[in-house]
Design a protein around this motif. Structure first.
Motif, short mmCIF file in Angstrom:
data_model
loop_
_atom_site.label_atom_id
_atom_site.label_comp_id
_atom_site.label_asym_id
_atom_site.label_seq_id
_atom_site.Cartn_x
_atom_site.Cartn_y
_atom_site.Cartn_z
N VAL A 102 0.86 -1.18 0.00
CA VAL A 102 0.00 0.00 0.00
C VAL A 102 0.89 1.23 0.00
O VAL A 102 1.73 1.41 0.90
N GLN A 103 0.73 2.07 -1.01
CA GLN A 103 1.50 3.31 -1.13
C GLN A 103 0.59 4.49 -0.85
O GLN A 103 -0.49 4.61 -1.44
N THR A 104 1.02 5.34 0.03
CA THR A 104 0.24 6.52 0.39
C THR A 104 1.10 7.77 0.28
O THR A 104 2.32 7.69 0.03
N ASN A 105 0.45 8.89 0.44
CA ASN A 105 1.21 10.13 0.49
C ASN A 105 1.98 10.21 1.81
O ASN A 105 1.91 9.31 2.66
N THR A 106 2.70 11.28 2.00
CA THR A 106 3.49 11.43 3.22
C THR A 106 2.56 11.51 4.44
O THR A 106 1.62 12.31 4.47
N LEU A 107 2.80 10.64 5.43
CA LEU A 107 1.96 10.55 6.64
C LEU A 107 2.79 10.89 7.88
O LEU A 107 4.01 10.70 7.91
N THR A 108 2.10 11.34 8.87
CA THR A 108 2.74 11.54 10.17
C THR A 108 2.86 10.21 10.88
O THR A 108 2.27 9.19 10.47
N SER A 109 3.61 10.19 11.95
CA SER A 109 3.78 8.94 12.70
C SER A 109 2.46 8.47 13.30
O SER A 109 2.19 7.25 13.37
N GLN A 110 1.59 9.39 13.71
CA GLN A 110 0.30 9.01 14.26
C GLN A 110 -0.59 8.40 13.18
O GLN A 110 -1.25 7.37 13.40
N GLU A 111 -0.63 9.01 12.01
CA GLU A 111 -1.42 8.46 10.91
C GLU A 111 -0.89 7.10 10.46
O GLU A 111 -1.67 6.19 10.12
N THR A 112 0.41 6.96 10.48
CA THR A 112 0.99 5.68 10.10
C THR A 112 0.58 4.58 11.07
O THR A 112 0.23 3.46 10.66
N GLY A 113 0.57 4.88 12.37
CA GLY A 113 0.15 3.90 13.37
C GLY A 113 -1.30 3.49 13.21
O GLY A 113 -1.66 2.31 13.37
N LYS A 114 -2.18 4.44 12.91
CA LYS A 114 -3.58 4.12 12.70
C LYS A 114 -3.78 3.17 11.52
O LYS A 114 -4.59 2.22 11.58
N VAL A 115 -3.08 3.42 10.44
CA VAL A 115 -3.22 2.56 9.25
C VAL A 115 -2.73 1.16 9.55
O VAL A 115 -3.37 0.16 9.17
N GLU A 116 -1.59 1.05 10.23
CA GLU A 116 -1.07 -0.27 10.56
C GLU A 116 -2.05 -1.05 11.45
O GLU A 116 -2.31 -2.24 11.23
N SER A 117 -2.62 -0.38 12.43
CA SER A 117 -3.57 -1.04 13.34
C SER A 117 -4.82 -1.49 12.60
O SER A 117 -5.35 -2.60 12.82
N ALA A 118 -5.33 -0.64 11.73
CA ALA A 118 -6.54 -0.98 10.99
C ALA A 118 -6.30 -2.17 10.06
O ALA A 118 -7.15 -3.07 9.96
N LEU A 119 -5.20 -2.20 9.42
CA LEU A 119 -4.91 -3.32 8.51
C LEU A 119 -4.73 -4.62 9.30
O LEU A 119 -5.17 -5.69 8.85
N THR A 120 -4.11 -4.53 10.43
CA THR A 120 -3.89 -5.74 11.22
C THR A 120 -5.20 -6.30 11.78
O THR A 120 -5.45 -7.52 11.75
N SER A 121 -6.06 -5.41 12.23
CA SER A 121 -7.29 -5.87 12.87
C SER A 121 -8.39 -6.25 11.89
O SER A 121 -9.18 -7.17 12.14
N GLN A 122 -8.48 -5.59 10.76
CA GLN A 122 -9.62 -5.77 9.87
C GLN A 122 -9.35 -6.75 8.72
O GLN A 122 -10.28 -7.43 8.27
N VAL A 123 -8.15 -6.83 8.25
CA VAL A 123 -7.87 -7.75 7.14
C VAL A 123 -6.90 -8.84 7.54
O VAL A 123 -6.52 -9.67 6.71
N GLY A 124 -6.47 -8.86 8.81
CA GLY A 124 -5.56 -9.90 9.27
C GLY A 124 -4.16 -9.79 8.72
O GLY A 124 -3.52 -10.79 8.38
N ALA A 125 -3.65 -8.56 8.61
CA ALA A 125 -2.31 -8.34 8.06
C ALA A 125 -1.26 -8.85 9.04
O ALA A 125 -1.34 -8.61 10.25
N THR A 126 -0.27 -9.55 8.49
CA THR A 126 0.86 -10.04 9.29
C THR A 126 2.15 -9.66 8.60
O THR A 126 2.20 -9.45 7.39
N GLY A 127 3.23 -9.60 9.42
CA GLY A 127 4.53 -9.25 8.85
C GLY A 127 4.56 -7.85 8.31
O GLY A 127 5.13 -7.61 7.23
N MET A 128 3.95 -6.92 9.04
CA MET A 128 3.87 -5.54 8.58
C MET A 128 5.25 -4.90 8.51
O MET A 128 6.05 -5.00 9.44
#
Length: 417
Positions: free
Chosen positions: A99-125
């Protein structure tokens, strides 16, 4: 020998040919339409640059049961717009996503990682960041490399051949470059560093094919001004036909592995730099083959035919061809006259002999009839003075000579009485 080999031999010997140069307006029209569409697409849609050029965040993870739509919805729910989701591995193993996004802050980056892990079962992030300054440096270096490539190519062709051939090759290269970028603008394919590498590669490939054709053109046009056999365009068109089969074979052989990487490899391995490289190579090779045949040589002929010596050569060739056509017309008229004279000619010897024999027979019959009439008339004439009732004897007849001692009178002389 194969059928294609036979066609190649006949093309090389000039037994069959296609007038590519003569139909140049058709090729210019087709190329012009494609170029207009490409330029409009570039102005309207632009290019979809990857994160390597514009900077941003890259999330790489594994999610075997996820789909592209699910991942896009999750990222969009976190107020991240313009994210590009790509499947990196194929369908035979575990699915790896990027997943490629525009420049994100550290807080926005953490939210995206958490959402992907919890909702689609992402592993090895794995998360990486690319700065915008680094992307601008790549863009600058790519443009510099392209300009340097063009300058070196023009200089080399000007020294090895002539400047007009260099101009024609340069026009063909610009043609391929605009069409390739236009395809990316129309389809929305992502432009990555691998795309730039492939673009430089296809320019070299297109140039290679063009140089091969130009070398044959130079060979066919050597000493052309000393006679009136053909114009520059005719000699160049012959060179184009002589190298046609070679160009087609080279292009097909080069396109087969690229197509395998693009379609088969892309389907199994998914998106990635290998697929980006194969895509630009496939588009560029097709465009390069087209331009080397239909654009470069006709443009060269347009430039050369403007020179006074080649204009004078074209006039001499035209006069020679007009004389040849006039001679053919005269020969055809002479043939018609001969046929008419033959139809009115006397009969052949055999028929003439038969006709003479018929005439002689009629003449003999007429002569015999005349002799019989003379004999009858003489018998009715009364006897002269002398013995009554006795006809007056005529002059004494000489004995007829027989055998080889017989003397023949010349034809046409009468016997003297």
């Amino acid at each position: 020998m194969s059928r294609l080999g036979q066609i190649g031999g006949r093309l090389y010997r000039g037994e069959v040919s296609y007038d590519f140069v003569g139909h140049k307006r058709r090729w210019y029209t087709i190329s012009g339409a494609i170029l207009i569409i490409s330029i409009v697409a570039l102005l309207v849609h632009g290019l979809n640059f990857s994160v390597d050029f514009k900077g941003g965040a890259v999330f790489t993870f594994s999610a075997p049961s996820a789909t592209q739509t699910q991942i896009e919805n999750v990222v969009a729910h976190e107020d991240v717009q313009g994210a590009v989701v790509q499947q990196l591995t194929g369908r035979l193993g575990n699915k790896t996503w990027q997943v490629q996004t525009n420049t994100l802050t550290s807080q926005e980056t953490g939210k995206v990682e958490s959402a992907l892990t919890s909702q689609v079962g992402a592993t090895g992030m794995s998360t990486s960041f690319v700065g915008s300054s680094w992307g601008s440096q790549i863009t600058t270096k790519a443009v510099q490399a392209l300009i340097a490539f063009m300058i070196v190519i023009v200089l080399y062709l000007s020294i090895a051949f002539e400047w007009k051939m260099a101009v024609a090759a340069f026009v063909a290269l610009i043609h391929d470059l605009v069409i390739a970028t236009g395809v990316y603008a129309l389809t929305g394919f992502q432009v990555s560093p691998a795309t730039v590498i492939g673009l430089l590669t296809i320019l070299g490939y297109s140039l290679y094919d063009t140089v091969v054709v130009f070398d044959k053109v130079r060979e066919n046009t050597a000493g052309l001004l000393g006679g009136a056999r053909s114009t520059y365009s005719q000699a160049a068109n012959l060179a184009l036909n002589q190298t046609l089969v070679r160009s087609i074979n080279t292009s097909l052989i080069a396109l087969l592995p690229v197509a395998a990487i693009l379609f088969v490899g892309g389907g199994l391995l998914g998106a990635g730099e290998l697929k980006d490289l194969a895509l630009v190579l496939f588009v560029g090779m097709l465009s390069g083959t087209y331009s080397s045949i239909f654009i470069a040589t006709p443009v060269l002929c347009d430039l050369k035919e403007r020179e006074p010596q080649y204009q004078a050569l074209a006039k001499r060739v035209s006069v020679r061809e007009a004389g040849g056509r006039a001679g053919k017309r005269a020969a055809a008229k002479a043939g018609n006259r001969t046929a008419a004279a033959t139809a009115q000619a006397p009969l052949p010897d055999d028929e003439a002999d038969d006709a003479d024999a018929d005439t002689d027979t009629e003449f003999t019959d007429d002569a015999a009839s005349s002799a019989s009439e003379l004999t009858t008339t003489a018998s009715r004439v009364p006897a002269a003075r002398g013995t009554p009732g006795t006809a007056r004897p005529g002059p004494r007849q000489q004995p007829r000579r027989s055998g080889s001692s017989a003397r023949h009178r010349p034809a046409g002389k009468k016997k003297r009485r």
